[in-house]
Write a protein that holds these residues in place. Sequence first.
Motif, PDB file in Angstrom:
ATOM      1  N   GLU A 192     -20.276   3.644  11.256  1.00 35.87           N
ATOM      2  CA  GLU A 192     -20.893   4.251  12.420  1.00 35.87           C
ATOM      3  C   GLU A 192     -19.979   4.196  13.639  1.00 35.87           C
ATOM      4  O   GLU A 192     -20.089   5.028  14.546  1.00 35.87           O
ATOM      5  CB  GLU A 192     -22.240   3.588  12.718  1.00 35.87           C
ATOM      6  CG  GLU A 192     -23.299   3.915  11.666  1.00 35.87           C
ATOM      7  CD  GLU A 192     -24.667   3.380  12.015  1.00 35.87           C
ATOM      8  OE1 GLU A 192     -24.749   2.487  12.899  1.00 35.87           O
ATOM      9  OE2 GLU A 192     -25.647   3.853  11.418  1.00 35.87           O
ATOM     10  N   THR A 235     -23.150   8.245   6.548  1.00 33.74           N
ATOM     11  CA  THR A 235     -24.198   7.269   6.823  1.00 33.74           C
ATOM     12  C   THR A 235     -25.545   7.942   7.081  1.00 33.74           C
ATOM     13  O   THR A 235     -25.619   9.107   7.489  1.00 33.74           O
ATOM     14  CB  THR A 235     -23.847   6.400   8.041  1.00 33.74           C
ATOM     15  OG1 THR A 235     -23.758   7.231   9.209  1.00 33.74           O
ATOM     16  CG2 THR A 235     -22.536   5.664   7.836  1.00 33.74           C
ATOM     17  N   SER A 248     -27.559   7.342   9.537  1.00 36.70           N
ATOM     18  CA  SER A 248     -27.709   7.691  10.944  1.00 36.70           C
ATOM     19  C   SER A 248     -26.960   8.974  11.288  1.00 36.70           C
ATOM     20  O   SER A 248     -27.433   9.782  12.089  1.00 36.70           O
ATOM     21  CB  SER A 248     -27.238   6.541  11.847  1.00 36.70           C
ATOM     22  OG  SER A 248     -25.877   6.260  11.641  1.00 36.70           O
ATOM     23  N   HIS A 249     -25.788   9.170  10.686  1.00 36.42           N
ATOM     24  CA  HIS A 249     -25.032  10.406  10.968  1.00 36.42           C
ATOM     25  C   HIS A 249     -25.793  11.621  10.448  1.00 36.42           C
ATOM     26  O   HIS A 249     -25.904  12.647  11.144  1.00 36.42           O
ATOM     27  CB  HIS A 249     -23.648  10.326  10.319  1.00 36.42           C
ATOM     28  CG  HIS A 249     -22.760  11.483  10.659  1.00 36.42           C
ATOM     29  ND1 HIS A 249     -22.179  11.629  11.891  1.00 36.42           N
ATOM     30  CD2 HIS A 249     -22.364  12.558   9.928  1.00 36.42           C
ATOM     31  CE1 HIS A 249     -21.458  12.744  11.920  1.00 36.42           C
ATOM     32  NE2 HIS A 249     -21.565  13.331  10.732  1.00 36.42           N
TER      33      HIS A 249
END
Length: 235
Positions: A97, A177, A179-180
């Motif tokens: 991240e 990821t 979150s990405h």
Amino acid sequence: MMDGRNSLVLVVEDDLQTRRFLKVNLGRCGWRIIEAENGRAGLARVKEEQPDLIILDLGLPDIGGVVMVSRLRQLSDVPILVLSARSQEQDKIEALEAGADDYLTKPFSTGELNARLQALLRRTMKALTTDGVFVTGELTVNLAERKVFMAGDEIHLTPIEYRILTLLIRYAGLVVTHSHLLKEIWGGEHLHDNHYLRIYMGHLRHKLEANPARPKYLLTEIGVGYRLVENQAST
């Protein structure tokens, strides 16, 4: 076929034996190796040498691993492969991240390290454009026409399914990821809504995988994210 010949790799690692091992073994694979024994030296070498790839140890004596990744990202978009003895999922998530492109845990094989470096180099060199065609195994995605085919048969995807797939194509061979994916597809306010991804990845696997329970293309990196396999052999 692209290889590491003439590509410059900066190894940022405080352990002398590891640096020597990497220099000898990656040198045999055709990579040119330069070294830095700490974070400050690594940042300086990035400015001076402009390497094609960076191998980074998280346990540097002067700069924390995640901070180092962030500082490197401020200097350059050069691909960063983290090579670390830290195997906890949270360490991997934080490094990725922060801007790292891939993460390999020590101990490692030279073969796997070389393969991952090759994947990073391919990603930077191919510069996949919106009028391109992505192919892996029996999966073909025509990005210009926004059409998806499996073994020659067109597969209908919803707009969100297609956006997830094209984002994974952009980073084919590398982990993306949670979150990405969530930020790119649904926006920053949904960074913790992992159930969105589980649902849509399930839909994608049922449409693209012969056996969704044992996927060949859309792989899970447990606790971290997803990886689209590139160069999957056709069956």
